[in-house]
Scaffold this motif. Structure first.
Motif, PDB file in Angstrom:
ATOM      1  N   TYR A   1      11.570 -40.634 -35.056  1.00  0.00           N
ATOM      2  CA  TYR A   1      12.030 -39.701 -34.029  1.00  0.00           C
ATOM      3  C   TYR A   1      11.090 -39.747 -32.831  1.00  0.00           C
ATOM      4  O   TYR A   1       9.869 -39.888 -32.987  1.00  0.00           O
ATOM      5  CB  TYR A   1      12.060 -38.259 -34.563  1.00  0.00           C
ATOM      6  N   LYS A   2      11.691 -39.624 -31.667  1.00  0.00           N
ATOM      7  CA  LYS A   2      10.913 -39.402 -30.464  1.00  0.00           C
ATOM      8  C   LYS A   2      10.897 -37.899 -30.194  1.00  0.00           C
ATOM      9  O   LYS A   2      11.944 -37.251 -30.142  1.00  0.00           O
ATOM     10  CB  LYS A   2      11.524 -40.137 -29.272  1.00  0.00           C
ATOM     11  N   LEU A   3       9.690 -37.353 -30.039  1.00  0.00           N
ATOM     12  CA  LEU A   3       9.531 -35.940 -29.733  1.00  0.00           C
ATOM     13  C   LEU A   3       9.026 -35.789 -28.302  1.00  0.00           C
ATOM     14  O   LEU A   3       8.160 -36.554 -27.872  1.00  0.00           O
ATOM     15  CB  LEU A   3       8.513 -35.281 -30.667  1.00  0.00           C
ATOM     16  N   ARG A   4       9.553 -34.804 -27.592  1.00  0.00           N
ATOM     17  CA  ARG A   4       9.006 -34.496 -26.276  1.00  0.00           C
ATOM     18  C   ARG A   4       9.006 -32.988 -26.088  1.00  0.00           C
ATOM     19  O   ARG A   4      10.016 -32.325 -26.336  1.00  0.00           O
ATOM     20  CB  ARG A   4       9.797 -35.181 -25.169  1.00  0.00           C
ATOM     21  N   LEU A   5       7.863 -32.458 -25.675  1.00  0.00           N
ATOM     22  CA  LEU A   5       7.730 -31.015 -25.544  1.00  0.00           C
ATOM     23  C   LEU A   5       8.720 -30.478 -24.513  1.00  0.00           C
ATOM     24  O   LEU A   5       8.887 -31.050 -23.435  1.00  0.00           O
ATOM     25  CB  LEU A   5       6.298 -30.663 -25.112  1.00  0.00           C
ATOM     26  N   ARG A   6       9.348 -29.367 -24.858  1.00  0.00           N
ATOM     27  CA  ARG A   6      10.189 -28.673 -23.881  1.00  0.00           C
ATOM     28  C   ARG A   6       9.261 -28.039 -22.844  1.00  0.00           C
ATOM     29  O   ARG A   6       8.394 -27.220 -23.193  1.00  0.00           O
ATOM     30  CB  ARG A   6      11.024 -27.602 -24.572  1.00  0.00           C
ATOM     31  N   PRO A   7       9.381 -28.400 -21.562  1.00  0.00           N
ATOM     32  CA  PRO A   7       8.400 -27.970 -20.562  1.00  0.00           C
ATOM     33  C   PRO A   7       8.195 -26.458 -20.506  1.00  0.00           C
ATOM     34  O   PRO A   7       7.071 -25.990 -20.283  1.00  0.00           O
ATOM     35  CB  PRO A   7       8.979 -28.500 -19.242  1.00  0.00           C
ATOM     36  N   GLU A   8       9.256 -25.699 -20.750  1.00  0.00           N
ATOM     37  CA  GLU A   8       9.151 -24.253 -20.615  1.00  0.00           C
ATOM     38  C   GLU A   8       8.280 -23.599 -21.685  1.00  0.00           C
ATOM     39  O   GLU A   8       7.808 -22.466 -21.510  1.00  0.00           O
ATOM     40  CB  GLU A   8      10.544 -23.620 -20.637  1.00  0.00           C
ATOM     41  N   VAL A   9       8.040 -24.300 -22.803  1.00  0.00           N
ATOM     42  CA  VAL A   9       7.249 -23.686 -23.872  1.00  0.00           C
ATOM     43  C   VAL A   9       5.754 -23.941 -23.712  1.00  0.00           C
ATOM     44  O   VAL A   9       4.945 -23.348 -24.434  1.00  0.00           O
ATOM     45  CB  VAL A   9       7.712 -24.143 -25.276  1.00  0.00           C
ATOM     46  N   HIS A  10       5.372 -24.807 -22.784  1.00  0.00           N
ATOM     47  CA  HIS A  10       3.944 -25.123 -22.641  1.00  0.00           C
ATOM     48  C   HIS A  10       3.122 -23.878 -22.329  1.00  0.00           C
ATOM     49  O   HIS A  10       1.937 -23.780 -22.719  1.00  0.00           O
ATOM     50  CB  HIS A  10       3.729 -26.178 -21.557  1.00  0.00           C
ATOM     51  N   ALA A  11       3.713 -22.907 -21.673  1.00  0.00           N
ATOM     52  CA  ALA A  11       2.985 -21.673 -21.328  1.00  0.00           C
ATOM     53  C   ALA A  11       2.551 -20.890 -22.564  1.00  0.00           C
ATOM     54  O   ALA A  11       1.678 -20.016 -22.478  1.00  0.00           O
ATOM     55  CB  ALA A  11       3.860 -20.787 -20.438  1.00  0.00           C
ATOM     56  N   GLN A  12       3.138 -21.191 -23.705  1.00  0.00           N
ATOM     57  CA  GLN A  12       2.727 -20.514 -24.945  1.00  0.00           C
ATOM     58  C   GLN A  12       1.361 -20.996 -25.432  1.00  0.00           C
ATOM     59  O   GLN A  12       0.764 -20.368 -26.315  1.00  0.00           O
ATOM     60  CB  GLN A  12       3.766 -20.753 -26.042  1.00  0.00           C
ATOM     61  N   LEU A  13       0.863 -22.096 -24.905  1.00  0.00           N
ATOM     62  CA  LEU A  13      -0.403 -22.668 -25.354  1.00  0.00           C
ATOM     63  C   LEU A  13      -1.535 -21.757 -24.863  1.00  0.00           C
ATOM     64  O   LEU A  13      -1.945 -21.816 -23.701  1.00  0.00           O
ATOM     65  CB  LEU A  13      -0.565 -24.086 -24.800  1.00  0.00           C
TER      66      LEU A  13
END
Length: 440
Positions: free
Chosen positions: A312-324
């Motif tokens: 599988y290729k995974l790519r972070l959903r940009p909108e969730v990065h703020a949860q970091l």
């Protein structure tokens, strides 16, 4: 900024140097158990000084060192110099021969707080103590750490190239497939030019954090013991470092993939996929060997392999990065590996926080892509996360931010080797009549 000094290097005598491949060794933290046993069988291999064994390992290293010096196995050069060190190598799948150019010398062992030498990873106290004990007993440095300075004008390279016209010796091929070549610069005017260029630079420590911190620990102990007699010019204030230009195209950083040896109780491979989907877009691929190409150059993208061809290729959903929300700098939060450790290890698997992840035995760090797939297929691991390499620009930005990266973020290739050049930090080194000529 950085103060460097030429050294009177210790090297294998001329007869042994002609067969230098027999005496060099991998660095202490990368040499495998199998490699160690093979190297120990050669009674003159440098591994006996860099990774000694026995109940009193450091004492055994000192005994052997004194014997080698007395018998002329190791001999000290008469004049101080800057030692030019080139490594020629190729990368898998490429016909290009790279040449990483650099030089070895002593550099003042600066505390991290002085911000002259910058780190990008944390260390393990046990490994630091091991290196400090060895240094304390032998007062001898068997391998150079790797530091990076930036000089976009490439001022020093012409001196390095000129020295390489008359090399001292070279390996045919070291344990990692590289050809290592050593030369020396002993022209006082040129050495002072090196000192002048480095005096305006900060140094990023690319490799050798444990050895460098071992030097810091030993320096602190000696300074406290010296008391009011401390001058700052004692030989133990200095550390052997291999310096390369961060602006060079032949500076390569290879990726280090994450292999999940086990999954938390109750988490199947199917459940892992389910837990990843709130954070990542998940795209099935037909061929797992396409994973590196499919994620290449894409930020926050990873390959996932679950065995039996499931890729599988995974790519972070940009909108969730703020949860970091880790307490670190924006430069660290932007890294692929920070994203991987936060959203996979913490959010999906429940291993919370960088410190817990550093100590977690469920993850292994593997550089070889094919090995990752093979170990999952064999059942030795439950999943493999394939990553992109960290860029030099990212390393510099993180270091200048004052933060550190997730563990095993960088693998600067090739590694330097042990036994190519030794240096002493014994008191008598600073009494050499040449030393004062190069003092700051």
């Amino acid at each position: 900024m950085a103060e460097i000094q030429p050294v009177r290097g210790w090297r294998y005598n001329a007869e042994l140097s002609a067969r230098i491949d027999d005496y060099v060794s991998p660095l202490f933290d990368v040499v495998s158990a199998k490699q160690r046993e093979a190297l120990y069988r050669n009674p003159l291999n440098s591994i006996h000084l860099s990774v000694p064994r026995g109940e009193d390992a450091a004492g055994e290293a000192l005994r052997r060192l004194m014997q080698w010096q007395e018998q002329g196995i190791l001999q000290q050069d008469a004049l101080p110099g800057i030692y030019v060190y080139y490594q020629y190598f190729r990368l898998p799948g490429s016909s290009r021969e790279y040449c990483r150019k650099g030089f070895m010398c002593h550099i003042r062992a600066y505390d991290w707080a002085e911000e002259v030498i910058l780190r990008h990873e944390n260390t393990l106290p046990a490994a630091v103590n091991d290196r400090a004990e060895l240094l304390s007993r032998t007062r001898f440095q068997t391998s150079a750490t790797h530091g990076l300075y930036r000089d976009d004008a490439f001022e020093l390279e012409r001196y390095l190239d000129e020295a390489m016209l008359d090399p001292l010796y070279q390996t045919e091929e070291d344990y990692q497939g590289a050809r290592d070549v050593l030369a020396v610069i002993q022209d006082a005017h040129v050495i002072r030019r090196f000192q002048h260029v480095l005096a305006a630079r900060q140094i990023i420590l690319a490799d050798g954090h444990h050895r460098y911190e071992g030097s810091l620990a030993y320096r602190l102990a000696r300074r406290q013991a010296a008391g009011a007699a401390y001058t700052g010019q004692e030989a133990w204030n200095y550390h052997l470092m291999y310096l390369t230009n961060a602006a060079a195209d032949d500076l390569r950083i290879l990726p280090t993939h994450r292999l999940l040896l086990d999954l938390p109780e109750g988490v199947s491979q199917a459940e892992l996929l389910t837990r990843l989907q709130p954070y990542f877009t998940v795209l099935p691929l037909d061929d797992p060997y396409d994973l590196p190409e499919r994620i290449a150059g894409k930020p926050w993208a990873f390959g996932l392999y679950l065995g039996d061809g499931q890729a599988y290729k995974l790519r972070l959903r940009p909108e969730v990065h703020a949860q970091l929300d880790w307490d670190t700098t924006p430069e660290v939060k932007a890294l692929d590996l920070t994203v991987l450790h936060f959203f996979v290890l913490e959010k999906a698997l429940g291993v919370v926080g960088p410190e817990a992840q550093r100590q977690w035995s469920g993850v292994a760090y593997v550089r070889n892509f094919s090995e990752c797939l093979t170990r999952v297929d064999r059942g030795e691991a439950r999943a493999a996360f394939i990553t992109n390499e960290v860029t030099m620009d990212e390393v510099e930005r993180v270091c200048h931010s004052g933060a550190v990266m997730p563990p095993k973020s960088t693998f600067f290739y090739p590694k330097t080797i042990g036994g190519f050049l030794f240096t002493s930090i014994r008191d008598e080194e600073t009494t050499s009549p040449f030393y004062a000529a190069f003092r700051s």
